[in-house]
Design a protein around this motif. Structure first.
Motif, short mmCIF file in Angstrom:
data_model
loop_
_atom_site.label_atom_id
_atom_site.label_comp_id
_atom_site.label_asym_id
_atom_site.label_seq_id
_atom_site.Cartn_x
_atom_site.Cartn_y
_atom_site.Cartn_z
N PHE A 17 -4.77 12.11 42.27
CA PHE A 17 -5.17 12.24 43.68
C PHE A 17 -6.69 12.30 43.79
O PHE A 17 -7.29 11.59 44.62
N CYS A 18 -7.32 13.14 43.00
CA CYS A 18 -8.77 13.31 43.07
C CYS A 18 -9.52 12.03 42.70
O CYS A 18 -10.53 11.70 43.33
N LEU A 19 -9.02 11.32 41.70
CA LEU A 19 -9.67 10.07 41.31
C LEU A 19 -9.57 9.02 42.43
O LEU A 19 -10.56 8.37 42.77
N VAL A 20 -8.40 8.89 43.02
CA VAL A 20 -8.20 7.89 44.07
C VAL A 20 -8.93 8.26 45.35
O VAL A 20 -9.70 7.47 45.90
N PHE A 87 -16.98 23.36 37.81
CA PHE A 87 -17.20 22.51 36.63
C PHE A 87 -17.51 21.08 37.05
O PHE A 87 -18.45 20.47 36.56
N GLU A 88 -16.69 20.53 37.94
CA GLU A 88 -16.86 19.13 38.34
C GLU A 88 -18.24 18.88 38.97
O GLU A 88 -18.93 17.93 38.60
N ILE A 89 -18.62 19.75 39.86
CA ILE A 89 -19.93 19.62 40.52
C ILE A 89 -21.06 19.79 39.49
O ILE A 89 -22.01 19.01 39.48
N SER A 90 -20.93 20.78 38.64
CA SER A 90 -21.97 21.04 37.63
C SER A 90 -22.07 19.90 36.63
O SER A 90 -23.17 19.47 36.28
N PHE A 96 -25.99 13.61 35.28
CA PHE A 96 -26.85 12.63 35.96
C PHE A 96 -28.33 12.91 35.69
O PHE A 96 -29.07 12.01 35.28
N TYR A 97 -28.77 14.14 35.93
CA TYR A 97 -30.19 14.43 35.76
C TYR A 97 -30.62 14.43 34.30
O TYR A 97 -31.78 14.12 34.00
N THR A 98 -29.70 14.71 33.40
CA THR A 98 -30.05 14.66 31.97
C THR A 98 -30.23 13.22 31.51
O THR A 98 -31.26 12.86 30.94
N TYR A 99 -29.23 12.39 31.78
CA TYR A 99 -29.35 11.02 31.26
C TYR A 99 -30.42 10.21 31.98
O TYR A 99 -31.13 9.42 31.36
N THR A 100 -30.60 10.42 33.29
CA THR A 100 -31.66 9.69 33.98
C THR A 100 -33.04 10.21 33.58
O THR A 100 -34.00 9.45 33.55
N GLY A 101 -33.11 11.49 33.25
CA GLY A 101 -34.37 12.04 32.77
C GLY A 101 -34.75 11.49 31.41
O GLY A 101 -35.93 11.28 31.12
N ILE A 102 -33.75 11.22 30.59
CA ILE A 102 -34.00 10.70 29.24
C ILE A 102 -34.34 9.21 29.27
O ILE A 102 -35.31 8.78 28.65
N ILE A 103 -33.54 8.43 30.01
CA ILE A 103 -33.76 6.97 29.97
C ILE A 103 -34.55 6.43 31.15
O ILE A 103 -34.95 5.28 31.15
N GLY A 104 -34.78 7.27 32.18
CA GLY A 104 -35.65 6.88 33.27
C GLY A 104 -35.01 6.11 34.41
O GLY A 104 -35.70 5.77 35.37
N THR A 105 -33.74 5.83 34.32
CA THR A 105 -33.05 5.12 35.40
C THR A 105 -31.57 5.49 35.37
O THR A 105 -31.11 6.11 34.40
N ASN A 106 -30.87 5.11 36.41
CA ASN A 106 -29.43 5.38 36.41
C ASN A 106 -28.66 4.08 36.31
O ASN A 106 -29.16 3.01 36.66
N TYR A 107 -27.44 4.20 35.81
CA TYR A 107 -26.53 3.07 35.68
C TYR A 107 -25.21 3.44 36.34
O TYR A 107 -24.66 4.50 36.08
N ALA A 108 -24.71 2.52 37.18
CA ALA A 108 -23.48 2.78 37.92
C ALA A 108 -22.32 3.12 36.99
O ALA A 108 -21.53 4.03 37.28
N PHE A 109 -22.20 2.42 35.85
CA PHE A 109 -21.06 2.69 34.97
C PHE A 109 -21.11 4.11 34.40
O PHE A 109 -20.07 4.73 34.19
N LEU A 110 -22.30 4.64 34.17
CA LEU A 110 -22.42 6.02 33.69
C LEU A 110 -22.10 7.01 34.82
O LEU A 110 -21.47 8.04 34.60
N ASP A 111 -22.54 6.69 36.03
CA ASP A 111 -22.25 7.55 37.18
C ASP A 111 -20.75 7.60 37.46
O ASP A 111 -20.18 8.67 37.69
N ILE A 112 -20.11 6.44 37.42
CA ILE A 112 -18.67 6.38 37.65
C ILE A 112 -17.93 7.09 36.52
O ILE A 112 -16.97 7.84 36.76
N SER A 113 -18.39 6.89 35.30
CA SER A 113 -17.76 7.56 34.15
C SER A 113 -17.87 9.08 34.26
O SER A 113 -16.93 9.79 33.94
N PHE A 115 -18.00 10.80 36.98
CA PHE A 115 -17.05 11.18 38.03
C PHE A 115 -15.65 11.31 37.42
O PHE A 115 -14.96 12.31 37.64
N VAL A 116 -15.24 10.33 36.66
CA VAL A 116 -13.90 10.33 36.05
C VAL A 116 -13.78 11.48 35.05
O VAL A 116 -12.80 12.24 35.08
#
Length: 178
Positions: A17-20, A87-90, A96-113, A115-116
């Motif tokens: 339900f939450c994923l959909v 947990f989900e919000i945290s 998001f802020y860790t990986y974008t801070g490390i690599i300098g940009t965001n990627y949709a597949f990482l953001d979607i992942s 979430f899942v």
């Protein structure tokens, strides 16, 4: 043959339900033609804050529905579901802020992942907490009711009155809010 308990079936249902619904909430504001009521529970831009709605609302709503079917007879139900939401919000925010801070940009597949993963892990954590012996501490039980209500209020209020900080900033437009 694998036999699932009633609780396991409900937790699998909660996850699905939450994923959909969370995925659909990413698009409902735009599909509504920018309806201000729909904005209160849908992502109105690409900010991190707005994406947190995608895990909060489905988990919150399903938790209320699920309560009437198994919550009253399940140990630590409200505590488990509140911890799942936190947990989900945290997880999404930290990831998001860790990986974008490390690599300098965001990627949709990482953001979607994220979430899942957040939803699957959050519901699994809730499941494990519900298997534990009943928590007797009334203060914790009260907080488990108050925290989701405060989060609900925060999501609604901040949809229409965003603070001008990065959590609320749309990285696509550079704007805030609707």
């Amino acid at each position: 043959m694998i036999f699932l308990s009633k609780l396991q079936k409900w937790q699998i249902g909660a996850t699905a339900f939450c994923l959909v619904i969370g995925t659909l909430l990413h698009f409902t504001y735009e599909l509504s033609g920018g309806n201000t009521f729909v904005a209160g529970f849908s992502a109105v831009n690409e900010s991190t804050w707005e994406h947190l709605k995608l895990v909060f609302y489905p988990t919150f709503i399903f938790s209320i529905i699920e309560y009437f079917f198994i919550g009253k007879s399940t140990n630590n139900y409200s505590i488990a579901k509140t911890i799942a939401i936190i947990f989900e919000i945290s997880f999404i925010t930290i990831f998001f802020y860790t990986y974008t801070g490390i690599i300098g940009t965001n990627y949709a597949f990482l953001d979607i992942s994220s979430f899942v993963v957040a939803i699957i892990a959050g519901e699994y954590i809730a499941y494990k907490i519900m298997l534990e012996p009943q928590i007797k501490n009334n203060a914790i039980k009260i907080l488990a009711i108050i925290i989701p209500i405060l989060l609900l209020i925060a999501f609604v209020v901040a949809t229409y009155n965003q603070p001008m900080i990065n959590l609320f900033k749309d990285p696509v437009t550079g704007g805030y809010g609707i």
